[in-house]
Design a protein around this motif. Structure first.
Motif, short mmCIF file in Angstrom:
data_model
loop_
_atom_site.label_atom_id
_atom_site.label_comp_id
_atom_site.label_asym_id
_atom_site.label_seq_id
_atom_site.Cartn_x
_atom_site.Cartn_y
_atom_site.Cartn_z
N UNK A 234 14.57 10.94 -19.13
CA UNK A 234 13.42 11.81 -19.41
C UNK A 234 12.75 11.33 -20.69
N UNK B 124 9.35 9.46 -26.46
CA UNK B 124 10.74 9.20 -26.86
C UNK B 124 11.70 9.61 -25.75
N UNK B 125 12.75 8.83 -25.56
CA UNK B 125 13.77 9.21 -24.60
C UNK B 125 14.49 10.46 -25.10
N UNK B 126 14.77 11.39 -24.19
CA UNK B 126 15.48 12.62 -24.55
C UNK B 126 16.99 12.35 -24.48
#
Lengths: 327, 327
Positions: free
Chosen positions: A154, A159-161
């Motif tokens: 996600x 930014x990647x979670x």
């Protein structure tokens, strides 16, 4: 050479699977300059695995001009923890199934201190799409990987979670069928999306439909226990009605799940990755239809439904390498 | 005075509800220095509402030393869109029910150009918790507001999740009961979390339980159609078994929903806000129990379950004002 040193034009990607560990040296456009591979399970300890990896890597690092040309290394691995640079209790890797392996530090120490980051394969796929694939320029999207399991990566605000513990993005384990009638899932619970929409989930749907209907199907020529999602895909490609119904069922559940995911982060796109996606519209159309039927009115018609832009054979290595650019 | 100008020690918060528009001037510690209010629906146009607001604000702005002391203004409003600074088709506000009102720009123009931001009330509550409340220092958490509806504000990597269109964070509308047996929801669909766990959902659960069981209850002394969630809370406080069962049912559904939310962003905490939370352990214990029973093993025991740290009476204004510090 000095100019090359300053630019550091390459990253190393490692796709660490239960069978093969595949390495690639990749440039900023996503072109793989050199690859090598070793067998993941041929080693008893993480130390011996890393030493064999570095020995194999040396040859391809030399090909591209030496370690001075390498900016960083990214590793996509089961149970990879980005925050700690570790892989943790990975059931399918014998030197990591009962322990926490500080893989990032181990590789960095052997590769003259270049930065090394680890994440799971679905997160790597998401960064791969953002750096080289169909999510270039997007800041909010979800990658859903349909393979042995259902994984997800996600991206929010570019930014990647990773969440509070580094393990966020496990959308394969939202509960789609509540209560005792939910299918058992590999995670120990019942009714997870993965139990229905992974490759094994699709094969299970096939067996269920074959036993609960009398509809003729090419799949009846096989032993039920031998049917795989690939067989369903081949049958559907030949126009088999039951196989199409299996995709209809699978796509409907994925579309309903995506409608729930939209309430979370209202993504610009859902990007699907993995073998099952090769079925094209047979799976994508039911997904889109179920999404439109179930999503909140405020989100209707906004999200795109895309198929991964990464070349299947090298996608996992590209995804892993992409983490290297983000460090 | 010059020093004060340089520091700009205050922000304005506006909690825009269907009945009242409440303004507060707030310092960085969350102390409300002055408040005023007008009636939201007394005005036929957005222009006349904004003019009346600014007239009322002038007196309290003067109290704290003039507009030079104000850094920014934050507005928490139904259907507030952070990206556009608008409120869009807000059903309960007559001057905004059929149009898009550029409220941020309208206020900024009348307040000497100070920055103004708008978001919905649940997002405002989340920022309020981060700036003044129990989420200080947290980077990944979810606020769930239990009121007339079920709202949510999601914070990932220290940033509120607005999504691709500004409307992310609608966790009250994940589907908890699939298919035709799901309760109708105000959003036009069936089976949403909000249809069960909002104040009206709780009252509906009460009516259902009264008609499907013969258990004695204080609630039987009332006309079923008059029962509200407050009556359930009062009865539960007196030890009424049926009322406790209603909280059990509601908490179980919230806990199961939180288990799904964890797969998304693995939050450090779930923070509950709103009238129903005053029931304390009666609602919080069933939530925690259901979460522990349903969450993926990898997330078990990690998340905290907290009650809002903002004072109930002024929480909405504080939340709105907090957006001002984040601009």
């Amino acid at each position: 050479m000095n100019e090359q040193q300053a630019m550091k034009p390459y990253v190393i990607g490692l796709d660490l699977g239960g069978t093969n560990a595949v390495f690639g040296i990749v440039d900023a456009r996503g072109e793989i300059k050199a690859t090598t591979a070793i067998k993941t399970q041929q080693y008893d300890t993480a130390e011996s695995f890393v030493q064999a990896s570095v020995d194999a890597l040396q040859a391809i690092i030399d090909q591209v001009g030496g370690i001075e040309t390498i900016k960083a290394m990214g590793i996509g691995a089961p149970n990879g923890n980005y925050y700690n640079g570790t892989i943790e209790i990975a059931p399918n890797i014998k030197w990591a199934h009962d322990c926490i392996v500080p893989l990032a530090k181990m590789f960095s120490d052997k590769l003259e201190g270049i930065p090394v980051a680890v994440t799971n394969d679905a997160n790597a796929a998401a960064i791969g799409e953002m750096v080289y694939g169909v999510a270039r320029g997007m800041k909010n999207f979800i990658v859903i990987t349909l393979g042995t399991g259902v994984g997800s990566g996600v991206v929010v605000n570019g930014q990647l979670v990773y969440g509070s513990d580094g393990f966020a993005g496990e959308l394969g384990h939202v509960t789609m069928v509540r209560g005792e009638e939910g299918r058992s899932c590999g995670c120990g619970r019942k009714g997870c999306l993965e139990a229905y929409c992974s490759a094994t989930g699709v094969a299970r749907t096939a067996r269920e439909m074959l036993s609960t209907t009398t509809k003729p199907s090419l799949l009846r020529d096989m032993k039920p226990e031998d049917i795989t999602s690939l067989d369903v895909s081949i049958a559907a490609g030949k126009g088999d009605e039951l196989a199409k119904e299996i995709y209809e069922f699978t796509g409907k559940m994925l579309g309903e799940a995506c409608a729930d995911f939209a309430t979370f982060c209202s993504p610009e796109a859902f990007i699907f990755f993995g073998g099952m996606v090769k079925a094209g519209d047979l799976i994508m159309e039911p997904i889109k239809r179920a999404y439109d039927n179930h999503v909140m009115p405020i989100f209707k018609g906004k999200a795109k439904f895309l198929v991964s832009g990464l070349d299947g054979a090298s996608a996992a290595v590209l995804g892993a390498s992409a983490i290297g650019w983000e460090i």
